[in-house]
Design a protein around this motif. Structure first.
Motif, PDB file in Angstrom:
ATOM      1  N   ASP A   1       0.769  -1.092   0.116  1.00 26.56           N
ATOM      2  CA  ASP A   1       0.170   0.103  -0.106  1.00 26.56           C
ATOM      3  C   ASP A   1       1.020   1.361  -0.026  1.00 26.56           C
ATOM      4  OD1 ASP A   1       1.046  -0.501   2.633  1.00 26.56           O
ATOM      5  OD2 ASP A   1      -0.996   0.056   3.572  1.00 26.56           O
ATOM      6  N   ARG A   2       2.090   1.033   0.347  1.00 18.00           N
ATOM      7  CA  ARG A   2       3.141   2.390   0.190  1.00 18.00           C
ATOM      8  C   ARG A   2       4.417   1.704  -0.503  1.00 18.00           C
ATOM      9  NH1 ARG A   2       3.130   3.676   6.706  1.00 18.00           N
ATOM     10  NH2 ARG A   2       0.882   3.627   6.879  1.00 18.00           N
ATOM     11  N   PRO A   3       5.183   2.469  -1.199  1.00 13.69           N
ATOM     12  CA  PRO A   3       6.470   2.235  -2.008  1.00 13.69           C
ATOM     13  C   PRO A   3       7.421   1.864  -0.825  1.00 13.69           C
ATOM     14  CG  PRO A   3       5.375   3.917  -3.003  1.00 13.69           C
ATOM     15  CD  PRO A   3       4.651   3.797  -1.626  1.00 13.69           C
ATOM     16  N   GLY A   4       8.428   0.975  -1.122  1.00 15.01           N
ATOM     17  CA  GLY A   4       9.269   0.697  -0.074  1.00 15.01           C
ATOM     18  C   GLY A   4       9.322  -0.400   0.702  1.00 15.01           C
ATOM     19  N   GLY A   5       8.476  -1.104   0.560  1.00 20.29           N
ATOM     20  CA  GLY A   5       8.367  -2.574   1.413  1.00 20.29           C
ATOM     21  C   GLY A   5       9.541  -3.376   1.263  1.00 20.29           C
ATOM     22  N   LEU A   6       9.787  -4.250   2.082  1.00 16.04           N
ATOM     23  CA  LEU A   6      10.807  -5.156   1.947  1.00 16.04           C
ATOM     24  C   LEU A   6      10.416  -6.817   2.622  1.00 16.04           C
ATOM     25  CD1 LEU A   6      13.843  -5.948   1.950  1.00 16.04           C
ATOM     26  CD2 LEU A   6      14.226  -5.172   4.225  1.00 16.04           C
ATOM     27  N   VAL A   7      10.494  -7.567   1.904  1.00 17.08           N
ATOM     28  CA  VAL A   7      10.565  -8.865   2.248  1.00 17.08           C
ATOM     29  C   VAL A   7      11.811  -9.564   2.262  1.00 17.08           C
ATOM     30  CG1 VAL A   7       9.235 -11.183   1.615  1.00 17.08           C
ATOM     31  CG2 VAL A   7       8.287  -9.004   1.020  1.00 17.08           C
ATOM     32  N   VAL A   8      11.842 -10.478   3.573  1.00 20.76           N
ATOM     33  CA  VAL A   8      13.119 -11.227   3.534  1.00 20.76           C
ATOM     34  C   VAL A   8      12.765 -12.782   3.793  1.00 20.76           C
ATOM     35  CG1 VAL A   8      15.350 -11.537   4.976  1.00 20.76           C
ATOM     36  CG2 VAL A   8      14.575  -9.262   4.526  1.00 20.76           C
ATOM     37  N   GLU A   9      13.236 -13.435   2.942  1.00 26.56           N
ATOM     38  CA  GLU A   9      12.802 -14.936   2.968  1.00 26.56           C
ATOM     39  C   GLU A   9      13.963 -15.534   3.549  1.00 26.56           C
ATOM     40  OE1 GLU A   9       9.859 -16.631   2.595  1.00 26.56           O
ATOM     41  OE2 GLU A   9       8.744 -15.041   1.251  1.00 26.56           O
ATOM     42  N   LEU A  10      13.912 -16.256   4.782  1.00 27.75           N
ATOM     43  CA  LEU A  10      15.226 -16.867   5.414  1.00 27.75           C
ATOM     44  C   LEU A  10      15.271 -18.209   4.763  1.00 27.75           C
ATOM     45  CD1 LEU A  10      15.192 -14.664   7.406  1.00 27.75           C
ATOM     46  CD2 LEU A  10      15.731 -16.130   9.214  1.00 27.75           C
ATOM     47  N   THR A  11      16.562 -18.721   4.533  1.00 26.69           N
ATOM     48  CA  THR A  11      17.137 -20.111   4.025  1.00 26.69           C
ATOM     49  C   THR A  11      18.084 -20.720   4.678  1.00 26.69           C
ATOM     50  OG1 THR A  11      16.853 -21.306   2.110  1.00 26.69           O
ATOM     51  CG2 THR A  11      18.085 -19.340   1.917  1.00 26.69           C
ATOM     52  N   ASP A  12      18.682 -21.438   4.121  1.00 26.51           N
ATOM     53  CA  ASP A  12      20.013 -22.136   4.154  1.00 26.51           C
ATOM     54  C   ASP A  12      20.748 -22.477   3.169  1.00 26.51           C
ATOM     55  OD1 ASP A  12      22.057 -23.295   6.420  1.00 26.51           O
ATOM     56  OD2 ASP A  12      21.523 -25.199   5.259  1.00 26.51           O
ATOM     57  N   GLY A  13      21.995 -21.642   3.077  1.00 27.02           N
ATOM     58  CA  GLY A  13      22.713 -21.871   1.847  1.00 27.02           C
ATOM     59  C   GLY A  13      22.306 -20.544   0.671  1.00 27.02           C
ATOM     60  N   THR A  14      23.559 -20.238   0.091  1.00 22.10           N
ATOM     61  CA  THR A  14      23.566 -19.488  -1.221  1.00 22.10           C
ATOM     62  C   THR A  14      22.890 -19.998  -2.374  1.00 22.10           C
ATOM     63  OG1 THR A  14      25.769 -19.796  -1.837  1.00 22.10           O
ATOM     64  CG2 THR A  14      25.410 -17.944  -0.214  1.00 22.10           C
ATOM     65  N   ALA A  15      22.665 -19.314  -3.245  1.00 21.98           N
ATOM     66  CA  ALA A  15      22.116 -19.621  -4.407  1.00 21.98           C
ATOM     67  C   ALA A  15      23.150 -20.637  -5.239  1.00 21.98           C
ATOM     68  CB  ALA A  15      21.631 -18.736  -5.401  1.00 21.98           C
ATOM     69  N   SER A  16      24.311 -20.051  -5.114  1.00 20.04           N
ATOM     70  CA  SER A  16      25.453 -20.892  -5.845  1.00 20.04           C
ATOM     71  C   SER A  16      25.638 -22.039  -5.053  1.00 20.04           C
ATOM     72  CB  SER A  16      26.391 -19.643  -6.013  1.00 20.04           C
ATOM     73  OG  SER A  16      27.193 -19.380  -4.604  1.00 20.04           O
ATOM     74  N   TYR A  17      25.628 -22.037  -3.662  1.00 19.27           N
ATOM     75  CA  TYR A  17      25.861 -23.446  -2.951  1.00 19.27           C
ATOM     76  C   TYR A  17      24.852 -24.174  -3.259  1.00 19.27           C
ATOM     77  CZ  TYR A  17      27.816 -26.143   0.741  1.00 19.27           C
ATOM     78  OH  TYR A  17      28.427 -27.184   1.685  1.00 19.27           O
ATOM     79  N   ASN A  18      23.650 -23.970  -3.370  1.00 24.02           N
ATOM     80  CA  ASN A  18      22.338 -24.945  -3.375  1.00 24.02           C
ATOM     81  C   ASN A  18      22.160 -25.261  -4.755  1.00 24.02           C
ATOM     82  OD1 ASN A  18      21.627 -24.964  -0.755  1.00 24.02           O
ATOM     83  ND2 ASN A  18      20.598 -23.471  -0.501  1.00 24.02           N
ATOM     84  N   ALA A  19      23.091 -24.662  -5.914  1.00 26.01           N
ATOM     85  CA  ALA A  19      22.851 -24.953  -7.096  1.00 26.01           C
ATOM     86  C   ALA A  19      23.231 -26.517  -7.343  1.00 26.01           C
ATOM     87  CB  ALA A  19      23.685 -24.336  -8.243  1.00 26.01           C
ATOM     88  N   LYS A  20      23.982 -26.992  -6.451  1.00 24.33           N
ATOM     89  CA  LYS A  20      24.253 -28.516  -6.339  1.00 24.33           C
ATOM     90  C   LYS A  20      23.533 -29.347  -5.341  1.00 24.33           C
ATOM     91  CE  LYS A  20      28.919 -27.963  -8.507  1.00 24.33           C
ATOM     92  NZ  LYS A  20      30.294 -28.207  -8.320  1.00 24.33           N
ATOM     93  N   TYR A  21      23.474 -30.573  -5.361  1.00 22.44           N
ATOM     94  CA  TYR A  21      22.725 -31.360  -4.554  1.00 22.44           C
ATOM     95  C   TYR A  21      23.411 -31.206  -3.041  1.00 22.44           C
ATOM     96  CZ  TYR A  21      20.306 -35.095  -1.926  1.00 22.44           C
ATOM     97  OH  TYR A  21      19.536 -35.868  -0.935  1.00 22.44           O
ATOM     98  N   ARG A  22      22.692 -31.166  -1.885  1.00 20.34           N
ATOM     99  CA  ARG A  22      23.194 -30.833  -0.639  1.00 20.34           C
ATOM    100  C   ARG A  22      23.600 -32.309  -0.220  1.00 20.34           C
ATOM    101  NH1 ARG A  22      21.934 -26.115   2.002  1.00 20.34           N
ATOM    102  NH2 ARG A  22      23.089 -26.724   3.818  1.00 20.34           N
ATOM    103  N   THR A  23      24.650 -33.032  -0.586  1.00 17.15           N
ATOM    104  CA  THR A  23      25.000 -34.509  -0.281  1.00 17.15           C
ATOM    105  C   THR A  23      25.303 -34.555   1.226  1.00 17.15           C
ATOM    106  OG1 THR A  23      26.069 -34.788  -2.572  1.00 17.15           O
ATOM    107  CG2 THR A  23      26.676 -36.252  -0.718  1.00 17.15           C
ATOM    108  N   GLY A  24      24.629 -35.763   1.789  1.00 16.16           N
ATOM    109  CA  GLY A  24      24.648 -35.936   3.262  1.00 16.16           C
ATOM    110  C   GLY A  24      23.235 -35.604   3.645  1.00 16.16           C
ATOM    111  N   THR A  25      22.365 -34.475   3.091  1.00 16.66           N
ATOM    112  CA  THR A  25      21.108 -34.255   3.880  1.00 16.66           C
ATOM    113  C   THR A  25      20.038 -35.204   3.200  1.00 16.66           C
ATOM    114  OG1 THR A  25      20.725 -32.596   2.135  1.00 16.66           O
ATOM    115  CG2 THR A  25      21.919 -31.991   3.943  1.00 16.66           C
TER     116      THR A  25
END
Length: 299
Positions: free
Chosen positions: A141-165
């Protein structure tokens, strides 16, 4: 880093990085709503003692203002009721998870419990979509809103399968990357920003218990696990998110996955010990290639 007058909501703000983010947002002047399933009235399936009311107490001890509202973000009617109580949001931090207890480490998908795997997907994807559906109208309803989605791992790190999980865990954590891309695209016409955010090796309540240390004595765990030397406090995450929220040019990050270490470098933010740990770069360049633990140059 003044967020006075801003309204923030931290979903899943019961413990860990989400709790610290709530505290630091409050310290910076934002009013913080803290939601989650574990309250003084009872625990969630995670079955840990931390509560949303305790998070509010920590916000207030830091000089901020906050309110705890018990919500199961997998129940659309509860999230809709939450939305009806609010007039506006400037910052939405979606730290919903609670799926670690369902992870069966190293089991292929055909051996992993199907119920446990589907529960992780529900916690990581369904709960986030339900929350966005009901709360993002308060952010645009106003400009400037921020959404932060928490996760585990960067996009580059998660580009490969997380072996062992496990495959369900991998899908759950990797889902934050396209979620941020999609939210960024849909928020852009309204002047909003969306990012996925990953802590590094977090000294959460559970992690400290695992190593039998406290935040004050965490270095004692390095003798058992040398790579723990790159770990970071939850407060570090909170400080970097506050810096992001206070940046008038934060839209430059929109649609990206950012880490605490990355934001710390960009905004000159230090951890509580004065260091700037960059855990994901360390994991890729040192730990994952089997080198001896050496954090020099990474914190």
């Amino acid at each position: 880093m003044n967020l006075s007058g801003k309204i923030a909501l931290v979903a899943g703000g019961t413990r860990g990085a989400s709790r610290a983010i709530a505290v630091e947002l409050g310290r910076a002047g934002a009013f913080v709503y803290v939601t989650g399933r574990t309250s003084g009235a009872g625990r969630s399936e995670v079955d840990r003692p931390e509560t949303i009311e305790e998070t509010v107490a920590l916000v207030e001890a830091a000089g901020g203002q906050a309110e705890a509202i018990r919500v199961d973000h997998l129940v659309p009617s509860e999230v809709a009721a939450l939305a009806s109580r609010l007039d506006h949001l400037d910052i939405l931090v979606n730290g919903l998870w609670g799926g670690d207890r369902h992870l069966e480490w190293g089991k292929p998908v055909w051996e992993h419990s199907l119920d446990a795997g589907l529960r992780m997907i529900r916690l990581a994807i369904d709960a986030h979509l339900i929350t966005s559906h009901h709360l993002l109208p308060l952010l645009i309803d106003r400009p400037g809103g921020l959404v932060v989605e928490l996760t585990d791992g960067t996009a580059s790190y998660n580009a490969k399968y997380r072996t062992g999980t496990s495959l369900p865990f991998y899908l759950a954590k990797a889902s934050a990357h396209p979620l941020a891309i999609g939210e960024a695209a849909e928020l852009a016409p309204f002047g909003g920003t969306a990012v996925a955010f990953t802590p590094g090796w977090l000294r959460s309540e559970a992690m400290l218990e695992h190593y039998g240390v406290t935040e004050a004595t965490w270095r004692d765990a390095v003798a058992k696990e040398p790579h723990f030397a790159i770990s970071e406090s939850p407060t570090f995450c909170g400080r970097t998110i506050v810096a992001l929220a206070a940046d008038p040019d934060r839209a430059r990050w929109s649609g990206q996955t950012v880490s605490s270490g990355q934001l710390a470098q960009a905004y000159a933010v230090d951890d509580v010990d004065g260091s700037r740990p960059d855990a994901w770069r360390y994991l890729v360049e040192v730990a994952d290639v089997g080198k001896p633990a050496d954090v020099s140059g990474y914190r």
